[in-house]
Design an enzyme around this catalytic site. Structure first.
Site, PDB file in Angstrom:
ATOM      1  N   HIS A  65      -6.253  -7.286  -0.466  1.00  0.00           N
ATOM      2  CA  HIS A  65      -6.415  -5.855  -0.740  1.00  0.00           C
ATOM      3  C   HIS A  65      -5.603  -5.457  -1.978  1.00  0.00           C
ATOM      4  O   HIS A  65      -4.519  -5.990  -2.209  1.00  0.00           O
ATOM      5  CB  HIS A  65      -5.916  -5.033   0.454  1.00  0.00           C
ATOM      6  N   HIS A 104       0.818  -1.217   0.000  1.00  0.00           N
ATOM      7  CA  HIS A 104       0.000   0.000   0.000  1.00  0.00           C
ATOM      8  C   HIS A 104       0.851   1.266   0.000  1.00  0.00           C
ATOM      9  O   HIS A 104       0.316   2.357  -0.216  1.00  0.00           O
ATOM     10  CB  HIS A 104      -0.935   0.020   1.210  1.00  0.00           C
ATOM     11  N   ASP A 146      -2.600 -10.554  -2.510  1.00  0.00           N
ATOM     12  CA  ASP A 146      -3.186 -10.122  -1.240  1.00  0.00           C
ATOM     13  C   ASP A 146      -4.675  -9.808  -1.436  1.00  0.00           C
ATOM     14  O   ASP A 146      -5.109  -9.454  -2.539  1.00  0.00           O
ATOM     15  CB  ASP A 146      -2.436  -8.854  -0.779  1.00  0.00           C
ATOM     16  N   ASP A 202      -4.436 -12.859   3.411  1.00  0.00           N
ATOM     17  CA  ASP A 202      -5.684 -12.382   4.037  1.00  0.00           C
ATOM     18  C   ASP A 202      -6.892 -12.727   3.163  1.00  0.00           C
ATOM     19  O   ASP A 202      -7.998 -12.284   3.445  1.00  0.00           O
ATOM     20  CB  ASP A 202      -5.633 -10.894   4.378  1.00  0.00           C
TER      21      ASP A 202
HETATM   22  N1  LIG Z   1     -11.424  -2.594   9.570  1.00  0.00           N
HETATM   23  C1  LIG Z   1     -10.497  -2.815   8.468  1.00  0.00           C
HETATM   24  C2  LIG Z   1      -9.466  -1.726   8.390  1.00  0.00           C
HETATM   25  C3  LIG Z   1      -8.526  -1.972   7.220  1.00  0.00           C
HETATM   26  N2  LIG Z   1      -7.350  -1.165   7.339  1.00  0.00           N
HETATM   27  C4  LIG Z   1      -6.297  -1.340   6.352  1.00  0.00           C
HETATM   28  C5  LIG Z   1      -6.105  -2.728   5.867  1.00  0.00           C
HETATM   29  C6  LIG Z   1      -4.724  -2.895   5.258  1.00  0.00           C
HETATM   30  C7  LIG Z   1      -4.437  -4.308   4.805  1.00  0.00           C
HETATM   31  C8  LIG Z   1      -3.044  -4.480   4.389  1.00  0.00           C
HETATM   32  S1  LIG Z   1      -2.681  -5.999   3.573  1.00  0.00           S
HETATM   33 ZN   LIG Z   2      -4.208  -7.184   2.647  1.00  0.00          ZN
END
Ligand SMILES: NCCCNCCCCCS
Ligand SMILES: [Zn+2]
Length: 343
Positions: free
Chosen positions: A198, A160, A196, A285
Site C-alpha cells: 500500500h 499511513h 509495502d 503484504d
Molecule cells: N479489505 C481491505 C481493507 C484495507 N484496509 C486498510 C489496509 C491498510 C494496510 C496497511 S499496510
Molecule cells: Zn500495506
C-alpha cells in the site's frame, strides 16, 4: 542485524475493522509481530533489544501536539461515552461540503483525526503506538551510532499515519520518526523507501514539502487499492520538496519481475540523491498469499529485495509495516533482512 522489539505491541488488538461492508476480525494483530520475532530467533538474525523511551518531545518532531493529546485521551473519552464493550471508530468525515473544524464530541473528534474506519482505538492503543514509535527511533539511533543496519520490529505499523491522522492500522508514523531521528542525529539527507503493498500516504504527506527527505514508494495503484486517494505517479513533492517524492504505482497481479524493475528505478533515484542514511518501510503484504493484497511475489522473491538494498551501501533502518499472511510473514520479512546481509 540488531533487532529492536517491545512486547507492548500486544496492547493493540482491535475487536474489529470495518471492511467489505461489515465489522470483520482485525488482520493487524499481535501474532504478526510474534511470528516475525520467532523467525528472526530461528535463523539467528541478531540480538534483540528493548526500545528506549524518547518521550513526547521526539513525537512532536513529526506529529501535531493536538493529535497526540487526542490519541492519549481517546479511549477514556470513548469509554466514558459508551462503556468499554466496543472499540473507538469514526462514523462521519469532514469531506466535500463539510468543514474540518474539530468537534468536542468523541465521535466527531475520532472522525476529524482518522482517515478510515478500519483502525480501532482500544484501551492499549496509546501504549502500543508509542512503543512502536520508540522501537523505530531506537533502531534509528543504533544506525546513527554506527551500526550498519537495524530492524525495528514494531507494530502497529505507521506509514499511513500523517502528522495528525490515524488510519490504515497506523497511529504514529514510525518510519517518519526514524527518519527525523537520523536527521536530528546529524544526517543531512535521508531517503525513505516504502516497499509495502500500500502507498505510504502518511509518510509522503509528512515530507512532501521537504528536500532533506526523499520519499520513494512502489505500491498498488491507488485507482484500484487502499489508500485510494494518494500515491499517483504525478505526485512529485511540493515547494522545497518538489522532485523529492517518487511514486511507482503498479497494477493488481504485479509479478516479482515487474516489481523488481520498479524497485530498480527507485534505487537509482536514491543513489542519485546520495543520502546519508536509508529508512525502509518494510511491508511484506506484496506476498501472493496476503489476504488483503493482490500482488504476486513469492517467498523466494523477498531475499533479492534485501540484496538489492544492500547494494545501496547505506546505513539502513528497516521499519516493519504491513504483511497479513500470518503464517508466512516471518519468513518473508526476515528473508528481506537475510538477503540484505548476504545470507
Ligand atoms: N479489505 C481491505 C481493507 C484495507 N484496509 C486498510 C489496509 C491498510 C494496510 C496497511 S499496510
Ligand atoms: Zn500495506
Amino acid at each position: 542485524m540488531q533487532i529492536v522489539y517491545s512486547a507492548d505491541h500486544a496492547r493493540q488488538h482491535g475487536r474489529g475493522e470495518l471492511t467489505d461492508g461489515r465489522l470483520m476480525p482485525v488482520v493487524e494483530k499481535p501474532a504478526r509481530a510474534e511470528m516475525v520475532l520467532k523467525r528472526a530467533q530461528e535463523v539467528g538474525l541478531g540480538d534483540i533489544m528493548p526500545p528506549r523511551d524518547f518521550g513526547r518531545e521526539a513525537l512532536v518532531r513529526i506529529h501535531r501536539p493536538d493529535y497526540l493529546a487526542f490519541l492519549e485521551g481517546a479511549w477514556a473519552e470513548w469509554e466514558a461515552e459508551r462503556g468499554g464493550e466496543t472499540d473507538c471508530l469514526p462514523l462521519i468525515w469532514p469531506v466535500r461540503n463539510l468543514r474540518a473544524v474539530c468537534p468536542t464530541h468523541i465521535d466527531g473528534k475520532v472522525s476529524y483525526y482518522a482517515l478510515d474506519a478500519g483502525t480501532p482505538i482500544t484501551p492499549g492503543t496509546w501504549t502500543a503506538a508509542r512503543a512502536s514509535a520508540n522501537v523505530a527511533m531506537t533502531a534509528a539511533d543504533l544506525v546513527a551510532d554506527g551500526t550498519r543496519a537495524a530492524f525495528a520490529l514494531g507494530r502497529p505499523p505507521g506509514h499511513h499515519a500523517t502528522a495528525d491522522q490515524l488510519g490504515g492500522y497506523c497511529f504514529l508514523n514510525n518510519a517518519a520518526l526514524a527518519a527525523q531521528r537520523l536527521l536530528d542525529r546529524g544526517a543531512e539527507r535521508v531517503a525513505v523507501l516504502d516497499v509495502d503493498y500500500h502507498h505510504g500516504n502518511g509518510t509522503q504527506a509528512i515530507f512532501e514539502d521537504r528536500a532533506d527527505v526523499l520519499f520513494c514508494s512502489l505500491h498498488a495503484d491507488p485507482k484500484q487499492e487502499f489508500p485510494y486517494f494518494l500515491g499517483h505517479a504525478d505526485e512529485t513533492g511540493t515547494g522545497a520538496g518538489e522532485g523529492y517524492t517518487v511514486n511507482a504505482p503498479l497494477p493488481w497481479g504485479t509479478t516479482a519481475e515487474a516489481w523488481m524493475a520498479a524497485l530498480e528505478r527507485l534505487c537509482q533515484r536514491i543513489e542519485s540523491y546520495a543520502p546519508d542514511a536509508l529508512v525502509v518501510s518494510l511491508g511484506v503484504d506484496t506476498y501472493k498469499g496476503d489476504p488483503i493484497s493482490r500482488f504476486a511475489l513469492d517467498t523466494s522473491d523477498f531475499p533479492p529485495i534485501g540484496a538489492r538494498l544492500a547494494k545501496l551501501a547505506l546505513p539502513t533502518t528497516f521499519v516493519m509495516e504491513g504483511g497479513y499472511a500470518v503464517e508466512e510473514i516471518g519468513v518473508n520479512a526476515v528473508g528481506v533482512l537475510q538477503g540484505f546481509e548476504g545470507g
